[in-house]
Design an enzyme around this catalytic site. Structure first.
Site, PDB file in Angstrom:
ATOM      1  N   ASP A   8       0.785 -12.446 -20.416  1.00 14.25           N
ATOM      2  CA  ASP A   8       0.231 -11.534 -19.410  1.00 14.25           C
ATOM      3  C   ASP A   8      -1.284 -11.524 -19.593  1.00 14.25           C
ATOM      4  O   ASP A   8      -1.787 -11.183 -20.665  1.00 14.25           O
ATOM      5  CB  ASP A   8       0.823 -10.129 -19.603  1.00 14.25           C
ATOM      6  CG  ASP A   8       0.370  -9.148 -18.532  1.00 14.25           C
ATOM      7  OD1 ASP A   8      -0.688  -9.369 -17.921  1.00 14.25           O
ATOM      8  OD2 ASP A   8       1.077  -8.137 -18.326  1.00 14.25           O
ATOM      9  N   PHE A  24       1.603  -3.822 -22.634  1.00  9.15           N
ATOM     10  CA  PHE A  24       1.565  -2.727 -21.673  1.00  9.15           C
ATOM     11  C   PHE A  24       2.994  -2.244 -21.423  1.00  9.15           C
ATOM     12  O   PHE A  24       3.902  -3.063 -21.222  1.00  9.15           O
ATOM     13  CB  PHE A  24       0.924  -3.180 -20.362  1.00  9.15           C
ATOM     14  CG  PHE A  24       0.534  -2.032 -19.481  1.00  9.15           C
ATOM     15  CD1 PHE A  24      -0.493  -1.184 -19.871  1.00  9.15           C
ATOM     16  CD2 PHE A  24       1.196  -1.780 -18.301  1.00  9.15           C
ATOM     17  CE1 PHE A  24      -0.855  -0.106 -19.075  1.00  9.15           C
ATOM     18  CE2 PHE A  24       0.847  -0.700 -17.502  1.00  9.15           C
ATOM     19  CZ  PHE A  24      -0.182   0.139 -17.886  1.00  9.15           C
ATOM     20  N   TYR A  73      -6.881  -6.753  -9.852  1.00  8.60           N
ATOM     21  CA  TYR A  73      -7.695  -5.583  -9.487  1.00  8.60           C
ATOM     22  C   TYR A  73      -8.575  -5.098 -10.628  1.00  8.60           C
ATOM     23  O   TYR A  73      -9.361  -4.170 -10.452  1.00  8.60           O
ATOM     24  CB  TYR A  73      -6.809  -4.440  -8.991  1.00  8.60           C
ATOM     25  CG  TYR A  73      -5.612  -4.111  -9.847  1.00  8.60           C
ATOM     26  CD1 TYR A  73      -5.731  -3.356 -10.995  1.00  8.60           C
ATOM     27  CD2 TYR A  73      -4.347  -4.569  -9.473  1.00  8.60           C
ATOM     28  CE1 TYR A  73      -4.626  -3.070 -11.775  1.00  8.60           C
ATOM     29  CE2 TYR A  73      -3.231  -4.283 -10.252  1.00  8.60           C
ATOM     30  CZ  TYR A  73      -3.382  -3.527 -11.397  1.00  8.60           C
ATOM     31  OH  TYR A  73      -2.277  -3.242 -12.169  1.00  8.60           O
ATOM     32  N   LYS A  74      -8.487  -5.726 -11.797  1.00  8.00           N
ATOM     33  CA  LYS A  74      -9.318  -5.326 -12.925  1.00  8.00           C
ATOM     34  C   LYS A  74     -10.598  -6.172 -12.928  1.00  8.00           C
ATOM     35  O   LYS A  74     -11.461  -5.990 -12.090  1.00  8.00           O
ATOM     36  CB  LYS A  74      -8.527  -5.476 -14.227  1.00  8.00           C
ATOM     37  CG  LYS A  74      -7.259  -4.615 -14.286  1.00  8.00           C
ATOM     38  CD  LYS A  74      -6.538  -4.795 -15.598  1.00  8.00           C
ATOM     39  CE  LYS A  74      -5.170  -4.125 -15.604  1.00  8.00           C
ATOM     40  NZ  LYS A  74      -5.257  -2.651 -15.577  1.00  8.00           N
TER      41      LYS A  74
END
Length: 398
Positions: A185, A113, A210-211
């Site tokens: 990650d 990311f 939050y995913k």
């Protein structure tokens, strides 16, 4: 056997919506509304500042971390919550690099990311290191090529754009043979696939909640350190809450023992309360069942799209063993196609330059979601209804 009918009922899913974007933001757990309201009514309102002791707010980052630990293959006392994922990436990479001071290279891949790469670029510039980025399939070879100059391997386990899943155990072993440390990650792994940090012998791991963990927008991040490093890791970013005695108010920093030293700022109590409610759903979930259901859903979706949507090209590994819990398809007008889908009640998202991305969350997605989304996508492509002016106008968040 996990009851996925029960877990689906645990979420508020708006009527008429097929939600395939839990890899960006999970839906609200039904229990979260009352849990947060109760915290505000009974704790913040009535206890005021005494809530830090009486309601256990101060210990919340470790307590919630212990609940999350099982989902990533970690043990009690090894995970702490708080701050944002970028901060946790910085802490983990800076600590790992400091443990290899004679080595210069931080290695990552182009599927990572971008935010992780930005953090590593800034850190490398500050400490005189070098960030080296290779293609995802070239990571193993690059570890061997860099060899004795490799300090840290920083990898996102599941590629945010393609869903490609790295072999954590194999790459960690390879990095260790080169004398390097690993930072993983888990933003697109935790709550989606069967993560086993201990079994993979990883060194550091971070992730957001939050995913697939459904903690809510801006929910706090987490960090894990292998116990063998927990009292040696020294992050550059040293905060008040990570001090050995925060309320001694020393002018010099002394790290707290173990994972507590990775605390930085004041914990976000309201957000962590919502996350705590979300973690209730996981109490009776088997990670093996989770992975099996993920594969079932993504395989069915790929088969359905390829049979009915000839204009789309698969952008994810075909082998489910090499894939996380998301699927991407490419289309020259991917953004407009996705906006048309959302207008029809199927919510996925778009990733530049041309990827329609669909996340499958086993806790609440089912085969009915797969079939409905395939049918609507096929009709939109067949009729060309995506080619409207409003569907081409990009919003700030894609």
């Amino acid at each position: 056997m996990t009851d996925f009918t029960r877990t689906r009922r645990a979420f508020h899913l708006p009527q008429g919506i097929t939600y395939l974007d839990g890899n960006s933001l999970g839906p609200m757990p039904v229990a979260a509304r009352d849990r947060v309201a109760g915290m505000m009514r009974d704790e913040w309102s009535e206890l005021l500042i005494t809530g830090w002791n009486k309601a256990g707010w101060y210990a919340q980052p470790r307590r919630v971390g212990d609940r999350l630990a099982r989902l990533i293959g970690a043990g009690p006392g090894e995970v702490v919550m708080g701050d944002t994922l970028s901060i946790k990436v910085f802490q983990a990479v800076s600590a790992a690099r400091a443990m290899r001071p004679d080595r210069r290279v931080i290695l990552s891949d182009s599927g990572n990311f971008p935010s992780d790469l930005y953090v590593a670029q800034g850190l490398a510039r500050a400490v005189g290191a070098e960030l080296r980025v290779v293609a995802p399939e070239e990571v193993a070879e690059a570890i061997d090529h860099i060899g004795a100059d490799l300090a840290v391997l920083m990898i996102t386990e599941v590629d945010y754009r393609t869903g490609r899943r790295h072999d954590m155990a194999a790459l960690t072993a390879r990095a260790h043979r080169a004398g390097a440390l690993t930072v993983w990650d888990l933003a697109h792994s935790a709550g989606a696939v069967d993560v086993d940090l201990t079994g993979a012998d990883a060194d550091f791991a971070v992730g957001c909640t939050y995913k697939y963990l459904n903690g809510g927008p801006g929910a706090p991040a987490f960090i894990w350190i292998h116990p063998r490093h927990a009292d040696a890791a020294q992050p550059i970013l040293q905060g008040w809450m990570g001090h050995a005695e925060p309320f001694a108010f020393d002018l010099d920093y002394r790290p707290a023992p173990g994972i507590e030293r990775m605390r930085v700022g004041t914990p976000p109590v309201i957000a962590m309360t919502a996350l705590d409610a979300a973690l209730d759903v996981w109490d009776e979930v088997s990670l093996a069942d989770l992975r099996a259901r993920s594969i079932q859903l993504t395989e069915a979706f790929i088969a359905g799209v390829e049979a009915n949507c000839p204009g789309l090209v698969l952008n994810s590994p075909r082998d489910p063993a090499l894939r996380g819990s998301q699927v991407g398809f490419r289309h020259p007008q991917g953004y407009a196609v996705m906006q048309a889908l959302i207008a029809e009640g199927v919510i996925g998202d778009f990733r530049a330059p041309d990827v329609l991305r669909f996340g499958f969350a086993p806790l609440y997605n089912d085969l009915e979601d797969v079939n409905r989304s395939v049918d609507i996508l096929a009709r939109i492509l067949r009729e060309g209804s995506w080619d409207r002016e409003n569907f081409h106008q990009k919003a700030a968040v894609t």
